[in-house]
Write a protein that holds these residues in place. Structure first.
Motif, PDB file in Angstrom:
ATOM      1  N   ARG A  20      68.690  23.557 -15.330  1.00 13.94           N
ATOM      2  CA  ARG A  20      67.419  22.819 -15.248  1.00 13.94           C
ATOM      3  C   ARG A  20      66.767  22.928 -13.875  1.00 13.94           C
ATOM      4  NH1 ARG A  20      70.540  18.749 -16.986  1.00 13.94           N
ATOM      5  NH2 ARG A  20      70.059  17.495 -15.155  1.00 13.94           N
ATOM      6  N   ASP A  21      67.604  23.029 -12.842  1.00 11.52           N
ATOM      7  CA  ASP A  21      67.102  22.984 -11.471  1.00 11.52           C
ATOM      8  C   ASP A  21      67.814  24.047 -10.621  1.00 11.52           C
ATOM      9  OD1 ASP A  21      66.203  22.368  -8.922  1.00 11.52           O
ATOM     10  OD2 ASP A  21      66.797  20.257  -9.007  1.00 11.52           O
ATOM     11  N   PRO A  22      67.361  25.305 -10.702  1.00 10.10           N
ATOM     12  CA  PRO A  22      68.031  26.390  -9.967  1.00 10.10           C
ATOM     13  C   PRO A  22      68.094  26.162  -8.453  1.00 10.10           C
ATOM     14  CG  PRO A  22      66.485  27.290 -11.555  1.00 10.10           C
ATOM     15  CD  PRO A  22      66.264  25.799 -11.523  1.00 10.10           C
ATOM     16  N   ASP A  23      67.111  25.457  -7.886  1.00 13.67           N
ATOM     17  CA  ASP A  23      67.160  25.180  -6.450  1.00 13.67           C
ATOM     18  C   ASP A  23      68.337  24.265  -6.121  1.00 13.67           C
ATOM     19  OD1 ASP A  23      64.935  26.774  -5.987  1.00 13.67           O
ATOM     20  OD2 ASP A  23      63.537  25.088  -6.150  1.00 13.67           O
ATOM     21  N   TRP A  24      68.589  23.291  -6.994  1.00 12.57           N
ATOM     22  CA  TRP A  24      69.745  22.415  -6.804  1.00 12.57           C
ATOM     23  C   TRP A  24      71.024  23.247  -6.820  1.00 12.57           C
ATOM     24  CZ3 TRP A  24      74.030  21.761  -9.857  1.00 12.57           C
ATOM     25  CH2 TRP A  24      74.930  20.773  -9.423  1.00 12.57           C
ATOM     26  N   ALA A  25      71.109  24.215  -7.729  1.00 15.99           N
ATOM     27  CA  ALA A  25      72.303  25.052  -7.841  1.00 15.99           C
ATOM     28  C   ALA A  25      72.594  25.758  -6.527  1.00 15.99           C
ATOM     29  CB  ALA A  25      72.138  26.068  -8.970  1.00 15.99           C
ATOM     30  N   ARG A  26      71.563  26.314  -5.908  1.00 17.73           N
ATOM     31  CA  ARG A  26      71.755  27.016  -4.628  1.00 17.73           C
ATOM     32  C   ARG A  26      72.269  26.059  -3.559  1.00 17.73           C
ATOM     33  NH1 ARG A  26      72.666  32.083  -2.767  1.00 17.73           N
ATOM     34  NH2 ARG A  26      74.159  31.023  -1.514  1.00 17.73           N
ATOM     35  N   GLY A  80      64.181  31.205 -13.806  1.00 15.92           N
ATOM     36  CA  GLY A  80      63.466  30.631 -12.670  1.00 15.92           C
ATOM     37  C   GLY A  80      64.253  30.597 -11.377  1.00 15.92           C
ATOM     38  N   ALA A  81      65.491  31.083 -11.402  1.00 16.72           N
ATOM     39  CA  ALA A  81      66.299  31.096 -10.182  1.00 16.72           C
ATOM     40  C   ALA A  81      65.792  32.184  -9.236  1.00 16.72           C
ATOM     41  CB  ALA A  81      67.763  31.326 -10.510  1.00 16.72           C
ATOM     42  N   GLU A  82      65.857  31.893  -7.962  1.00 12.79           N
ATOM     43  CA  GLU A  82      65.498  32.857  -6.931  1.00 12.79           C
ATOM     44  C   GLU A  82      66.603  33.914  -6.814  1.00 12.79           C
ATOM     45  OE1 GLU A  82      62.642  32.765  -5.011  1.00 12.79           O
ATOM     46  OE2 GLU A  82      61.975  31.097  -6.264  1.00 12.79           O
ATOM     47  N   ASP A  83      66.314  34.952  -6.087  1.00 14.91           N
ATOM     48  CA  ASP A  83      67.273  36.004  -5.773  1.00 14.91           C
ATOM     49  C   ASP A  83      68.323  35.420  -4.818  1.00 14.91           C
ATOM     50  OD1 ASP A  83      68.568  38.206  -4.596  1.00 14.91           O
ATOM     51  OD2 ASP A  83      66.800  39.462  -4.833  1.00 14.91           O
ATOM     52  N   TRP A  84      69.594  35.561  -5.166  1.00 18.17           N
ATOM     53  CA  TRP A  84      70.677  35.054  -4.319  1.00 18.17           C
ATOM     54  C   TRP A  84      71.322  36.167  -3.504  1.00 18.17           C
ATOM     55  CZ3 TRP A  84      74.212  30.679  -6.492  1.00 18.17           C
ATOM     56  CH2 TRP A  84      73.427  29.594  -6.880  1.00 18.17           C
ATOM     57  N   GLY A  85      70.696  37.264  -3.383  1.00 18.50           N
ATOM     58  CA  GLY A  85      71.225  38.396  -2.631  1.00 18.50           C
ATOM     59  C   GLY A  85      70.815  39.690  -3.303  1.00 18.50           C
ATOM     60  N   PRO A  89      71.420  34.314  -9.918  1.00 17.59           N
ATOM     61  CA  PRO A  89      72.741  34.087 -10.510  1.00 17.59           C
ATOM     62  C   PRO A  89      72.660  34.069 -12.025  1.00 17.59           C
ATOM     63  CG  PRO A  89      71.825  32.013  -9.774  1.00 17.59           C
ATOM     64  CD  PRO A  89      70.877  33.089  -9.316  1.00 17.59           C
ATOM     65  N   ARG A  90      73.788  34.356 -12.623  1.00 19.81           N
ATOM     66  CA  ARG A  90      73.946  34.270 -14.077  1.00 19.81           C
ATOM     67  C   ARG A  90      75.149  33.372 -14.321  1.00 19.81           C
ATOM     68  NH1 ARG A  90      71.302  38.243 -17.018  1.00 19.81           N
ATOM     69  NH2 ARG A  90      72.993  38.351 -18.526  1.00 19.81           N
ATOM     70  N   PHE A  91      75.467  33.096 -15.571  1.00 17.09           N
ATOM     71  CA  PHE A  91      76.583  32.192 -15.813  1.00 17.09           C
ATOM     72  C   PHE A  91      77.308  32.497 -17.112  1.00 17.09           C
ATOM     73  CE2 PHE A  91      72.905  30.159 -17.730  1.00 17.09           C
ATOM     74  CZ  PHE A  91      73.383  29.614 -18.921  1.00 17.09           C
ATOM     75  N   LEU A  92      78.509  31.905 -17.183  1.00 16.18           N
ATOM     76  CA  LEU A  92      79.315  31.892 -18.397  1.00 16.18           C
ATOM     77  C   LEU A  92      79.528  30.434 -18.771  1.00 16.18           C
ATOM     78  CD1 LEU A  92      82.181  34.434 -17.551  1.00 16.18           C
ATOM     79  CD2 LEU A  92      80.177  34.845 -18.988  1.00 16.18           C
ATOM     80  N   ARG A  93      79.282  30.101 -20.002  1.00 15.21           N
ATOM     81  CA  ARG A  93      79.546  28.750 -20.505  1.00 15.21           C
ATOM     82  C   ARG A  93      81.064  28.549 -20.634  1.00 15.21           C
ATOM     83  NH1 ARG A  93      74.929  26.331 -21.916  1.00 15.21           N
ATOM     84  NH2 ARG A  93      73.135  27.690 -22.329  1.00 15.21           N
ATOM     85  N   ILE A 164      77.803  33.164 -11.499  1.00 15.34           N
ATOM     86  CA  ILE A 164      78.198  34.478 -10.988  1.00 15.34           C
ATOM     87  C   ILE A 164      76.986  35.163 -10.371  1.00 15.34           C
ATOM     88  CG2 ILE A 164      79.169  36.730 -11.620  1.00 15.34           C
ATOM     89  CD1 ILE A 164      80.376  35.289 -14.118  1.00 15.34           C
ATOM     90  N   TRP A 165      77.165  35.766  -9.191  1.00 14.69           N
ATOM     91  CA  TRP A 165      76.066  36.479  -8.547  1.00 14.69           C
ATOM     92  C   TRP A 165      76.608  37.512  -7.585  1.00 14.69           C
ATOM     93  CZ3 TRP A 165      78.019  31.878  -7.163  1.00 14.69           C
ATOM     94  CH2 TRP A 165      78.275  31.638  -5.816  1.00 14.69           C
ATOM     95  N   LEU A 166      75.747  38.436  -7.195  1.00  9.52           N
ATOM     96  CA  LEU A 166      76.061  39.425  -6.170  1.00  9.52           C
ATOM     97  C   LEU A 166      75.327  39.040  -4.902  1.00  9.52           C
ATOM     98  CD1 LEU A 166      75.762  42.772  -8.161  1.00  9.52           C
ATOM     99  CD2 LEU A 166      77.848  41.560  -7.492  1.00  9.52           C
TER     100      LEU A 166
END
Length: 167
Positions: A20-26, A80-85, A89-93, A164-166
């Motif tokens: 819901r909030d990709p900025d919070w995730a970062r 809507g997530a920004e580039d983390w490098g 990021p992506r995810f697995l449930r 998960i992200w690079l």
């Protein structure tokens, strides 16, 4: 600059908030980094894990054995997530983490590299290609694989999701 494969364990509630909030995730992951920076917990206790530059070789080897879950890139996007490098990021449930952990436990590192030579990775353009072109051992990759297994097992046992992200 290197491309490093990164993981963060998230509870289902944390994953819902991250989606819901990709900025919070970062911000949350940055806080986890600060928390674990000096502690260096064992993979089974850690909330964060990295496979260094072995991510691409792991992807190559896992695809070769028809691994059922994309544990290297994740399977769903955080819209809507920004580039983390090197991308967002992506995810697995949690249910996919459980499948992955079970499959990892059933796949010994020896089976992952059976019959594979560094030249194959070089020929396939697996990052970092220069390592495989020099004919270096696959021990680097299997070492990271062996650390990833208890990390995913712990995530599965507690019902966590994975981000998960690079980087």
């Amino acid at each position: 600059m290197s491309m490093i494969g990164e993981y963060a364990r998230l509870t289902p509630a944390e994953l819902d908030r991250a989606v819901r909030d990709p900025d919070w995730a970062r911000e949350f992951v940055d806080e986890l980094v600060e928390t674990e920076l000096d502690v260096h917990p064992e993979p089974s206790e850690a909330r964060l894990h990295e496979v260094d530059k072995a991510w691409h070789a792991l992807d190559f080897l896992l695809r070769r054995v028809d691994f059922p879950v994309d544990v290297v890139h994740g399977e769903e996007e955080i819209l809507g997530a920004e580039d983390w490098g090197y991308g967002p990021p992506r995810f697995l449930r949690p249910e996919r983490v459980r499948i992955a952990a079970k499959a990892l436990s059933a796949t010994p590192h020896e089976a992952l590299i059976e019959g594979v030579l560094p030249a194959e990775l070089a020929e396939a353009g697996v990052y970092p290609a220069v390592v495989w072109e020099r004919g270096e051992s696959l021990d680097y990759v299997t070492g990271h694989y062996q650390a990833l297994v208890p990390f995913l097992r712990a995530a599965a046992d507690t019902g966590d999701a994975l981000l998960i992200w690079l980087d």
